[in-house]
Design a protein around this motif. Structure first.
Motif, PDB file in Angstrom:
ATOM      1  N   TYR A  22       0.838  -1.198   0.000  1.00 43.70           N
ATOM      2  CA  TYR A  22       0.000   0.000   0.000  1.00 43.70           C
ATOM      3  C   TYR A  22       0.876   1.253   0.000  1.00 43.70           C
ATOM      4  CZ  TYR A  22       1.140   0.416   4.987  1.00 43.70           C
ATOM      5  OH  TYR A  22       1.807   0.544   6.178  1.00 43.70           O
ATOM      6  N   SER A  23       0.366   2.338  -0.552  1.00 39.68           N
ATOM      7  CA  SER A  23       1.099   3.602  -0.541  1.00 39.68           C
ATOM      8  C   SER A  23       0.535   4.505   0.553  1.00 39.68           C
ATOM      9  CB  SER A  23       0.986   4.301  -1.907  1.00 39.68           C
ATOM     10  OG  SER A  23      -0.335   4.757  -2.131  1.00 39.68           O
TER      11      SER A  23
ATOM     12  N   GLY B  76      -2.943   5.224  -0.959  1.00 39.59           N
ATOM     13  CA  GLY B  76      -3.641   4.250  -1.786  1.00 39.59           C
ATOM     14  C   GLY B  76      -3.615   2.844  -1.222  1.00 39.59           C
TER      15      GLY B  76
ATOM     16  N   SER C 128      -1.363   0.538  -5.065  1.00 36.66           N
ATOM     17  CA  SER C 128      -0.348   1.520  -5.451  1.00 36.66           C
ATOM     18  C   SER C 128      -0.020   1.477  -6.928  1.00 36.66           C
ATOM     19  CB  SER C 128       0.951   1.246  -4.676  1.00 36.66           C
ATOM     20  OG  SER C 128       0.768   1.412  -3.299  1.00 36.66           O
ATOM     21  N   ASP C 129       0.613   2.558  -7.392  1.00 33.86           N
ATOM     22  CA  ASP C 129       1.266   2.498  -8.682  1.00 33.86           C
ATOM     23  C   ASP C 129       2.770   2.356  -8.449  1.00 33.86           C
ATOM     24  OD1 ASP C 129       2.756   5.123  -9.102  1.00 33.86           O
ATOM     25  OD2 ASP C 129       0.758   5.955  -8.784  1.00 33.86           O
TER      26      ASP C 129
ATOM     27  N   PRO D 190       5.169   5.375  -6.060  1.00 31.02           N
ATOM     28  CA  PRO D 190       5.383   5.326  -4.613  1.00 31.02           C
ATOM     29  C   PRO D 190       6.009   4.021  -4.133  1.00 31.02           C
ATOM     30  CG  PRO D 190       3.078   4.956  -5.090  1.00 31.02           C
ATOM     31  CD  PRO D 190       3.733   5.351  -6.392  1.00 31.02           C
ATOM     32  N   THR D 191       5.756   2.934  -4.834  1.00 33.38           N
ATOM     33  CA  THR D 191       6.332   1.664  -4.385  1.00 33.38           C
ATOM     34  C   THR D 191       7.839   1.647  -4.629  1.00 33.38           C
ATOM     35  OG1 THR D 191       5.616   0.731  -6.512  1.00 33.38           O
ATOM     36  CG2 THR D 191       4.236   0.287  -4.603  1.00 33.38           C
TER      37      THR D 191
ATOM     38  N   ARG E 230       2.904   9.226  -1.827  1.00 34.24           N
ATOM     39  CA  ARG E 230       1.619   9.211  -2.529  1.00 34.24           C
ATOM     40  C   ARG E 230       1.739   8.597  -3.923  1.00 34.24           C
ATOM     41  NH1 ARG E 230      -2.025  13.212  -0.195  1.00 34.24           N
ATOM     42  NH2 ARG E 230      -0.931  14.346   1.455  1.00 34.24           N
ATOM     43  N   ASN E 231       0.632   8.045  -4.401  1.00 31.81           N
ATOM     44  CA  ASN E 231       0.588   7.571  -5.781  1.00 31.81           C
ATOM     45  C   ASN E 231       0.916   8.727  -6.719  1.00 31.81           C
ATOM     46  OD1 ASN E 231      -0.143   5.032  -4.972  1.00 31.81           O
ATOM     47  ND2 ASN E 231      -2.234   5.114  -5.748  1.00 31.81           N
TER      48      ASN E 231
ATOM     49  N   GLU F  88       0.299  15.267  -5.471  1.00 26.70           N
ATOM     50  CA  GLU F  88       0.650  15.085  -6.875  1.00 26.70           C
ATOM     51  C   GLU F  88       0.567  16.415  -7.620  1.00 26.70           C
ATOM     52  OE1 GLU F  88      -0.334  11.696 -10.307  1.00 26.70           O
ATOM     53  OE2 GLU F  88      -1.753  12.101  -8.685  1.00 26.70           O
TER      54      GLU F  88
ATOM     55  N   HIS G  38       4.464  -4.124  -6.985  1.00 25.58           N
ATOM     56  CA  HIS G  38       3.040  -4.322  -6.730  1.00 25.58           C
ATOM     57  C   HIS G  38       2.592  -5.555  -7.506  1.00 25.58           C
ATOM     58  CE1 HIS G  38       2.332  -2.917 -10.801  1.00 25.58           C
ATOM     59  NE2 HIS G  38       3.101  -1.875 -10.531  1.00 25.58           N
TER      60      HIS G  38
END
Length: 497
Positions: free
Chosen positions: A103-104, A107, A110-111, A114-115, A126-127, A138, A379
């Motif tokens: 998780y971010s 979020g 996630s995208d 952030p990961t 943050r994403n 963002e 992810h």
């Protein structure tokens, strides 16, 4: 090998007949006991290595969730004509394993921005943002200037270690960019992507950060795609004469990189790449496509020629391994993710296998006593393996047991692999029958439940595996940003950040 009625299709029949016959799995009580006892002895003999690592090689399979690992393992074994279910890829031989929460800051799912930031800076964010803290919304350029995060690569460079980044995606894409860039918007890869307000506030596009930034400008090895982000809109691409660059500032950053690195080598095809003297070239920049590099399954068709992920990894270790103080190297299988977004399981599995081959190269070329090899994903995806198919059933085929296709309530078959959402959904029309399709075809899209133009990421935990110094710390269920601290501990870097 159980097969379904799809063998009536000539193309699929030819494909399966051309493949080697699958070996029969172990089939007796004693055989299973012996298999488990042999594994027990291997586990008992594996002692932790406590001490400083000279080198770290971090492999990230973008979107490589647990179901992808399992399906790729089976596919890899079946491609070799052996029992896929019990096949052991290189990644499975790493001694330590953990589940990693993905998780971010904002979020549940996630995208990659952030990961990758979590893995490479030790902070969840943050994403959509790279290399900046969770305080930054963002697209907020002004705030991003106040909350920039030091990366593992920057800390390694400060200690005199060599650094390298390899990816099959654009080198300015989220995961590789997290090694050197800081931005409130992952999509600001070229100057033409930046809003005027962001430019006025001093934000720099990711490609420029790679050439001019405090970390990017000191990278010793850079291999990947994304050439268009470094070329101006008036410059023709060297491989595709009908394409030009993306830069509106009319700068050619590949020329500028060469000016900054007069003894370095810039290459854009496999022929030039293969001619580099790795022992005498201090820095290498390889940009093999205007956009992402080709999928592994399509690589041989590329007109300019592209090195494989394993070939790039071999070159990276050969080059960086000669440096006096050691190195940190990121290797990303970036296109696993893109194939999943397209609902295309076969390309995703082929790219996962390509990453495994790169891991094998790293394990063969390095000493476990001084090199930490860490393999993980940023992810997962909504990719599933289901339906009670029999052992040895083609993993890309329709689900079948004892030679008989399994059918749903609508009387149609279904594939073992599917997606919860994505372009493979039927929409308003009736569901197609996979028994009437070549499901092993390279362009086949597995069926999905929810119709979306692009399949989405999944929010489930991913796996981290490791071997080498301090690998024993990769255990249990851990936070994704803890991986940064494990790597920093292995390198004995400063604890100031």
């Amino acid at each position: 090998m159980p097969v379904s009625r799809q063998l009536a299709f000539p193309a699929l029949t030819a494909l399966l007949l051309a493949a080697p016959a699958l070996a029969q799995p172990v089939a007796t009580t004693d055989a299973y006991r012996n298999q488990a006892l042999a594994e027990l002895e291997r586990l008992k003999a594996d002692a932790p290595i406590i001490g400083k690592a000279r080198n770290i090689i971090l492999f990230i399979g973008d979107g490589m969730g647990v179901s992808t690992l399992t399906a790729a393992r089976i596919h890899q074994g079946q491609r070799q004509g052996v029992d896929g279910e019990s096949f052991v890829p290189a990644m499975d031989r790493l001694s330590s394993t953990a589940l990693v929460k993905t998780y971010s800051h904002d979020g549940q799912v996630s995208d990659s921005a952030p990961t990758a930031t979590a893995i490479l800076t030790g902070v969840k964010t943050r994403n959509g943002v790279i290399g900046v803290g969770p305080e930054v919304a963002e697209n907020d350029c002004a705030a991003s200037k106040q909350h920039e995060l030091p990366s593992l690569f920057g800390l390694a460079q400060m200690q005199g270690l060599a650094t390298g980044v390899i990816s099959t995606a654009r080198i300015t894409h989220a995961t590789p960019a997290a090694t050197y860039a800081r931005t409130p918007q992952r999509d600001w890869e070229a100057d033409s992507d930046l809003p005027e307000a962001a430019r006025q506030q001093g934000c720099m596009d990711i490609a420029r950060q790679m050439v001019e930034g405090d970390v990017g400008s000191r990278l010793d090895l850079i291999l990947g795609g994304g050439r268009a982000n470094f070329l101006s809109t008036t410059t023709r691409d060297p491989e595709y004469v009908d394409r030009k660059g993306k830069r509106a500032d009319r700068r050619n950053l590949t020329t500028e990189w060469r000016r900054r690195n007069p003894r370095g080598a810039y290459v854009w095809n496999s022929d030039a790449f293969g001619k580099i003297d790795l022992a005498r070239t201090p820095r290498i920049l390889g940009l093999f496509e205007p956009d992402h590099m080709q999928y592994e399954a399509d690589r041989e068709k590329d007109s300019g020629g592209e090195p494989s992920l394993a070939e790039m990894t071999r070159a990276g270790i050969t080059m960086l391994g000669s440096r006096e103080k050691g190195y940190v190297l990121l290797v990303e299988g970036g296109r696993i993710d893109h194939a999943h977004h397209g609902g295309n399981a076969r390309r995703a599995l082929e790219d996962t296998i390509a990453l495994d081959e790169a891991v094998k190269v790293a394990l063969d070329m390095t000493d476990r006593k001084d090199t930490l090899v860490l393999v993980t994903a940023d992810h997962s995806h909504t990719f599933a393996i289901s339906g009670y198919p029999g052992r040895g059933n083609p993993i890309l085929g329709a689900a079948a047991f004892a030679g008989q296709p399994l059918k749903a309530k609508d009387g149609k078959g279904y594939t073992t692999l599917s997606y919860a959402n994505g372009p493979g959904a039927a929409g308003d029309g009736p569901r197609a029958d996979p028994l009437q399709a070549d499901t092993i075809a390279l362009d086949y899209r597995q069926q999905a439940l929810v119709p979306l133009g692009s399949e989405t990421h999944g929010g489930d935990d991913v796996v981290a595996r490791a071997s080498g110094p301090m690998a024993h710390l990769v255990k249990g269920t851990i936070e994704q940003h803890s991986l940064y601290y494990i790597m920093r501990e292995a390198l004995a870097l400063s604890n100031n950040q």
